[in-house]
Scaffold this active site. Structure first.
Site, PDB file in Angstrom:
ATOM      1  N   ARG A 121      12.943  -1.651  -9.564  1.00  0.00           N
ATOM      2  CA  ARG A 121      11.930  -2.592 -10.066  1.00  0.00           C
ATOM      3  C   ARG A 121      12.319  -2.913 -11.504  1.00  0.00           C
ATOM      4  O   ARG A 121      12.409  -2.020 -12.346  1.00  0.00           O
ATOM      5  CB  ARG A 121      10.533  -1.969  -9.996  1.00  0.00           C
ATOM      6  CG  ARG A 121       9.508  -2.728 -10.827  1.00  0.00           C
ATOM      7  CD  ARG A 121       8.095  -2.314 -10.553  1.00  0.00           C
ATOM      8  NE  ARG A 121       7.661  -2.797  -9.251  1.00  0.00           N
ATOM      9  CZ  ARG A 121       6.384  -2.867  -8.880  1.00  0.00           C
ATOM     10  NH1 ARG A 121       5.424  -2.491  -9.698  1.00  0.00           N
ATOM     11  NH2 ARG A 121       6.066  -3.308  -7.683  1.00  0.00           N
ATOM     12  N   HIS A 148       9.378 -10.638  -5.003  1.00  0.00           N
ATOM     13  CA  HIS A 148       8.795  -9.355  -4.593  1.00  0.00           C
ATOM     14  C   HIS A 148       8.850  -9.287  -3.056  1.00  0.00           C
ATOM     15  O   HIS A 148       7.828  -9.280  -2.374  1.00  0.00           O
ATOM     16  CB  HIS A 148       7.357  -9.250  -5.111  1.00  0.00           C
ATOM     17  CG  HIS A 148       6.797  -7.865  -5.098  1.00  0.00           C
ATOM     18  ND1 HIS A 148       7.525  -6.756  -4.693  1.00  0.00           N
ATOM     19  CD2 HIS A 148       5.560  -7.387  -5.429  1.00  0.00           C
ATOM     20  CE1 HIS A 148       6.766  -5.685  -4.782  1.00  0.00           C
ATOM     21  NE2 HIS A 148       5.572  -6.030  -5.233  1.00  0.00           N
ATOM     22  N   GLN A 151       6.960  -6.551  -0.834  1.00  0.00           N
ATOM     23  CA  GLN A 151       5.525  -6.821  -0.694  1.00  0.00           C
ATOM     24  C   GLN A 151       5.281  -7.864   0.398  1.00  0.00           C
ATOM     25  O   GLN A 151       4.380  -7.727   1.228  1.00  0.00           O
ATOM     26  CB  GLN A 151       4.963  -7.329  -2.030  1.00  0.00           C
ATOM     27  CG  GLN A 151       3.503  -7.742  -1.968  1.00  0.00           C
ATOM     28  CD  GLN A 151       2.562  -6.568  -1.755  1.00  0.00           C
ATOM     29  OE1 GLN A 151       2.604  -5.603  -2.506  1.00  0.00           O
ATOM     30  NE2 GLN A 151       1.723  -6.638  -0.731  1.00  0.00           N
ATOM     31  N   ASP A 244      -2.706 -13.890  -6.759  1.00  0.00           N
ATOM     32  CA  ASP A 244      -2.078 -12.794  -7.501  1.00  0.00           C
ATOM     33  C   ASP A 244      -2.588 -12.885  -8.936  1.00  0.00           C
ATOM     34  O   ASP A 244      -3.209 -13.887  -9.322  1.00  0.00           O
ATOM     35  CB  ASP A 244      -0.541 -12.963  -7.443  1.00  0.00           C
ATOM     36  CG  ASP A 244       0.208 -11.770  -8.034  1.00  0.00           C
ATOM     37  OD1 ASP A 244      -0.407 -10.700  -8.219  1.00  0.00           O
ATOM     38  OD2 ASP A 244       1.418 -11.911  -8.324  1.00  0.00           O
ATOM     39  N   CYS A 284      -1.662  -8.709  -3.403  1.00  0.00           N
ATOM     40  CA  CYS A 284      -0.717  -7.576  -3.415  1.00  0.00           C
ATOM     41  C   CYS A 284      -1.262  -6.388  -4.202  1.00  0.00           C
ATOM     42  O   CYS A 284      -0.800  -5.270  -3.996  1.00  0.00           O
ATOM     43  CB  CYS A 284       0.627  -8.030  -3.959  1.00  0.00           C
ATOM     44  SG  CYS A 284       0.618  -8.482  -5.707  1.00  0.00           S
ATOM     45  N   ARG A 312       2.623  -1.620   3.134  1.00  0.00           N
ATOM     46  CA  ARG A 312       3.830  -1.425   2.307  1.00  0.00           C
ATOM     47  C   ARG A 312       4.619  -0.257   2.867  1.00  0.00           C
ATOM     48  O   ARG A 312       5.843  -0.311   2.973  1.00  0.00           O
ATOM     49  CB  ARG A 312       3.435  -1.112   0.847  1.00  0.00           C
ATOM     50  CG  ARG A 312       2.829  -2.244   0.066  1.00  0.00           C
ATOM     51  CD  ARG A 312       3.798  -3.375  -0.165  1.00  0.00           C
ATOM     52  NE  ARG A 312       5.000  -2.986  -0.898  1.00  0.00           N
ATOM     53  CZ  ARG A 312       5.108  -2.932  -2.228  1.00  0.00           C
ATOM     54  NH1 ARG A 312       4.080  -3.260  -2.979  1.00  0.00           N
ATOM     55  NH2 ARG A 312       6.243  -2.579  -2.821  1.00  0.00           N
TER      56      ARG A 312
HETATM   57  N1  NVA Z   1       2.956 -10.759 -10.049  1.00  0.00           N
HETATM   58  C1  NVA Z   1       2.621  -9.384 -10.289  1.00  0.00           C
HETATM   59  C2  NVA Z   1       2.799  -8.569  -9.052  1.00  0.00           C
HETATM   60  C3  NVA Z   1       2.444  -7.108  -9.204  1.00  0.00           C
HETATM   61  C4  NVA Z   1       2.711  -6.300  -7.995  1.00  0.00           C
HETATM   62  C5  NVA Z   1       3.456  -8.837 -11.430  1.00  0.00           C
HETATM   63  O1  NVA Z   1       4.662  -9.093 -11.456  1.00  0.00           O
HETATM   64  O2  NVA Z   1       2.904  -8.159 -12.293  1.00  0.00           O
HETATM   65  N1   CP Z   2       1.813  -4.585  -5.142  1.00  0.00           N
HETATM   66  C1   CP Z   2       2.584  -3.776  -5.869  1.00  0.00           C
HETATM   67  O1   CP Z   2       3.827  -3.906  -5.924  1.00  0.00           O
HETATM   68  O2   CP Z   2       1.908  -2.789  -6.507  1.00  0.00           O
HETATM   69  P1   CP Z   2       2.476  -1.793  -7.616  1.00  0.00           P
HETATM   70  O3   CP Z   2       2.767  -2.613  -8.837  1.00  0.00           O
HETATM   71  O4   CP Z   2       1.386  -0.793  -7.813  1.00  0.00           O
HETATM   72  O5   CP Z   2       3.736  -1.156  -7.093  1.00  0.00           O
END
Ligand code: NVA
Ligand code: CP
Length: 326
Positions: A121, A148, A151, A244, A284, A312
């Site tokens: 990540r 992502h 997800q 989101d 998500c 997930r």
């Molecule tokens: N768009 C959000 C998704 C979190 C799982 C982010 O990148 O923070």
């Molecule tokens: N939806 C998601 O990826 O959650 P986290 O940021 O908690 O991993």
């Protein structure tokens, strides 16, 4: 009899094709491969629920590099590896030499000597691409600024379970169209033949490259993809409503400005009256109640966000099995 044999042959062909592959975006996977991953996920979910052992990754290790926070991704990958008979190592970039300037390519080469797969990540999507280029083991994208996909694999599984199909459904995404969720949803939805309608304010539209390529895929799949600045138009008769956060990780400084620009894209009961009566709501998570979605909607009867979060685990176990099993 011959049909059973054909299914078996197709399964073996797909398993062979996907073994060792990287999972960076859903655009890299064709319709058949995505359906195969979802079938695997349903099978593994059933086995987990029924208590049927499924140690497909016995003795295997997944290295998990996190440059951003996570609850779901970290826990579901770690638990998923454990349930598959393997092991996962959590590596915060603050604690490994990557955080002190060791190159991505050296990190990839070294980790490939120890682990059987790497999940990362991070911020720039190019980082994941570079890691995949230099690693000898499969690399899984656990979220970048641009995509992502893990997800969205779970989201597709959730839609399939709740709606019994995906092709021909209308998915509406409201809010920040230029983030990782929007891009992966666009790529995933067109691959399985869902129509997708995005409502975002000016300046928050999806990445044009992602959008244009998805349009071509959609044409072959017989589905439509559209962008509007009118949330009412986008949500009209939608089967699936998704949103989101308005400020993604790394955009904290823009939070206030984004709240102002995006406020008319909030998913609330009034807007949802225009979706189909039996629509499902996905997010998500983490969510900010009363910002991108009201508590009434996310905690209401149309919301399936906790099934989505659970999925997930099952979707990623399928991914891990298919990419990493001998
Ligand atoms: N768009 C959000 C998704 C979190 C799982 C982010 O990148 O923070
Ligand atoms: N939806 C998601 O990826 O959650 P986290 O940021 O908690 O991993």
């Amino acid at each position: 009899m011959s049909t059973v044999k054909n299914v078996e042959e197709l399964t073996n062909t797909l398993a062979h094709k996907l073994k060792g592959k990287d999972f960076l975006t859903l655009a890299d996977f064709d319709t058949e491969e995505i359906h195969f991953l979802l079938e695997e996920a349903l099978d593994l979910k059933m086995k987990q629920k029924e208590g049927i052992p499924h140690p497909y990754l016995q003795g295997k290790t997944l290295g998990m590099i996190f440059e951003k926070s996570s609850t779901r991704t970290r826990v579901s990958f770690e638990v998923g590896m454990l349930q598959l008979g393997g092991h996962a190592i959590f590596l915060s970039s603050r604690d490994i030499q990557l955080g002190r300037g060791e190159t991505i390519s050296d990190t990839a080469k070294v980790m490939s000597r120890y682990v059987d797969g790497i999940m990362i990540r991070t911020f720039a999507h190019e980082t994941v691409e570079e890691l995949a280029e230099h690693a000898d083991v499969p690399v899984i994208n656990g979220l970048t600024d641009l995509h992502h996909p893990a997800q969205v694999l779970a989201d597709l599984l959730t839609i399939l379970e709740h709606k019994g199909k995906m092709k021909g459904l209308k998915l509406c995404y409201l809010g920040d169209g230029n983030n990782n969720m929007s891009h992966s949803l666009i790529e995933g939805a067109v691959k399985v033949g869902m129509n997708i309608s995005i409502a975002s304010p000016s300046g928050y539209e999806p990445d044009s490259k992602v959008f244009e390529s998805a349009k071509l895929v959609g044409k072959n799949q017989g589905c439509e993809i559209s962008i509007t600045q009118d949330p009412y138009e986008a949500i009209k008769d939608a089967d699936v409503v998704v949103t989101d956060v308005w400020a993604s990780m790394g955009q904290e400084d823009e939070q206030k400005e984004r709240m102002d620009v995006l406020k008319s894209f909030q998913v609330n009961s009034n807007l949802c009256k225009h979706a189909k009566d039996d629509f499902i709501f996905l997010h998500c998570l983490p969510a900010h109640r009363e910002e991108e979605v009201t508590a009434e909607v996310i905690d209401g009867k149309h919301s399936v966000v906790f099934d989505e979060a659970e999925n997930r685990l099952h979707a990623q176990k399928a991914l891990l099995k298919v990419l990493m099993k001998d």
